[in-house]
Design an enzyme around this catalytic site. Structure first.
Site, PDB file in Angstrom:
ATOM      1  N   GLY A  15      20.212 -28.130 -18.186  1.00  0.00           N
ATOM      2  CA  GLY A  15      18.986 -27.684 -18.826  1.00  0.00           C
ATOM      3  C   GLY A  15      18.600 -26.239 -18.594  1.00  0.00           C
ATOM      4  O   GLY A  15      17.416 -25.910 -18.592  1.00  0.00           O
ATOM      5  N   HIS A 112      25.087 -23.434 -29.792  1.00  0.00           N
ATOM      6  CA  HIS A 112      26.504 -23.704 -29.568  1.00  0.00           C
ATOM      7  C   HIS A 112      27.140 -22.468 -28.925  1.00  0.00           C
ATOM      8  O   HIS A 112      26.892 -21.346 -29.377  1.00  0.00           O
ATOM      9  CB  HIS A 112      27.180 -24.021 -30.905  1.00  0.00           C
ATOM     10  CG  HIS A 112      28.599 -24.466 -30.751  1.00  0.00           C
ATOM     11  ND1 HIS A 112      28.945 -25.744 -30.344  1.00  0.00           N
ATOM     12  CD2 HIS A 112      29.764 -23.799 -30.925  1.00  0.00           C
ATOM     13  CE1 HIS A 112      30.263 -25.829 -30.281  1.00  0.00           C
ATOM     14  NE2 HIS A 112      30.784 -24.677 -30.626  1.00  0.00           N
TER      15      HIS A 112
END
Ligand code: GRF
Length: 203
Positions: A15, A112
Site C-alpha cells: 500500500g 501499472h
C-alpha cells in the site's frame, strides 16, 4: 460531482500507493476523501496504513461467499454505504466484478508499473513486469495510470511518465525507480479525472 470526491482504494499488499494518495489528499493536492480501503487479503500492510489514518477498511474475498453474485452484491452494497464515487486500484491483484466496473464506468483507475500497452495483461504484475522489460533490452520503462474497463490493463490511458532503464538494473532497482514515479503521478491523474479533465496526458 461535489468535491472532495469520495474515493475507495483497493489494495492487496504494502500500500505505498495508498499512502501516497492519503498524503496527497492531506496536503490538498488531491480533492478526494478516502472513505474506504478494500483489501483482497486480511494481512495486507496497507490495512494498517488505513487504520493509522482512521480510514474504514473492508476485506473482500470472493471465496468467502456462496456464489460470485452474492460477493458482488455485498461489495456493491458496501461501496454504496460509504457513498463511494471513485475507485483507485493500488496493487489490487484480483479481478473487479463486472457489475462494479459497469456501475463505476470511467470512475475506476489503476496504476501499472510499465508503459502500457506494453507489458500489460494477465500475469504482468509485480516483478514479472520488470523482468520482461529488462529481458527485452528496452531503454525505458515507466508508470501508467489508466481507466479500468472489462479487459486487464486495457482502458484509456490518463497519464504516463517514462523512467530510464539503467545499465545493471535489476527488477528490484527498476521497480523502486518506477514506484517513486507512481507515487507522484497517481494523485495527479486522479485529480484531473475528478475535476472532469479526462483527456490523455503524457508527461
Ligand atoms: C505498484 O507497483 C503498482 O503499480 C502495482 O502494484 C504495486 C503496488 O505497490 N499495480 P504498493 O502496494 O502500492 O506499494
Amino acid at each position: 460531482m461535489n468535491l472532495p470526491a469520495k474515493l475507495a482504494v483497493f489494495i492487496s499488499g504494502g500500500g505505498t500507493n495508498l499512502q501516497a494518495l492519503i498524503d496527497s489528499a492531506k496536503a490538498g493536492r488531491l480533492s478526494a476523501q478516502i472513505g474506504l480501503v478494500v483489501s483482497s487479503r486480511n494481512d495486507a500492510y496497507g490495512l494498517v496504513r488505513a487504520q493509522n489514518e482512521g480510514i474504514s477498511t473492508f476485506v473482500y474475498r470472493a471465496q468467502d461467499y456462496q456464489t460470485p453474485d452474492e460477493g458482488t452484491e455485498h461489495l456493491l452494497h458496501i461501496l454504496e454505504e460509504y457513498d463511494i464515487e471513485y475507485i483507485a486500484l493500488a496493487g489490487y491483484l484480483k479481478m473487479i466484478p463486472l457489475a462494479v466496473i459497469r456501475k463505476y464506468k470511467d470512475r475506476i483507475v489503476n496504476i501499472h508499473p510499465a508503459l502500457l500497452p506494453r507489458y500489460g495483461g494477465k500475469g504482468m504484475y509485480g516483478h514479472f513486469v520488470h523482468e520482461a522489460v529488462l529481458a527485452s533490452g528496452d531503454r525505458e520503462s515507466g508508470a501508467t495510470v489508466h481507466i479500468v474497463d472489462e479487459i486487464y490493463d486495457h482502458g484509456r490511458i490518463l497519464m504516463q511518465k517514462k523512467v530510464p532503464v539503467n545499465p545493471g538494473d535489476t527488477p528490484d532497482s527498476l521497480a523502486e525507480r518506477i514506484l517513486a514515479v507512481e507515487h507522484q503521478i497517481y494523485s495527479e491523474a486522479l485529480e484531473q479525472l475528478i475535476k472532469g479533465n479526462i483527456k490523455s496526458w503524457k508527461k
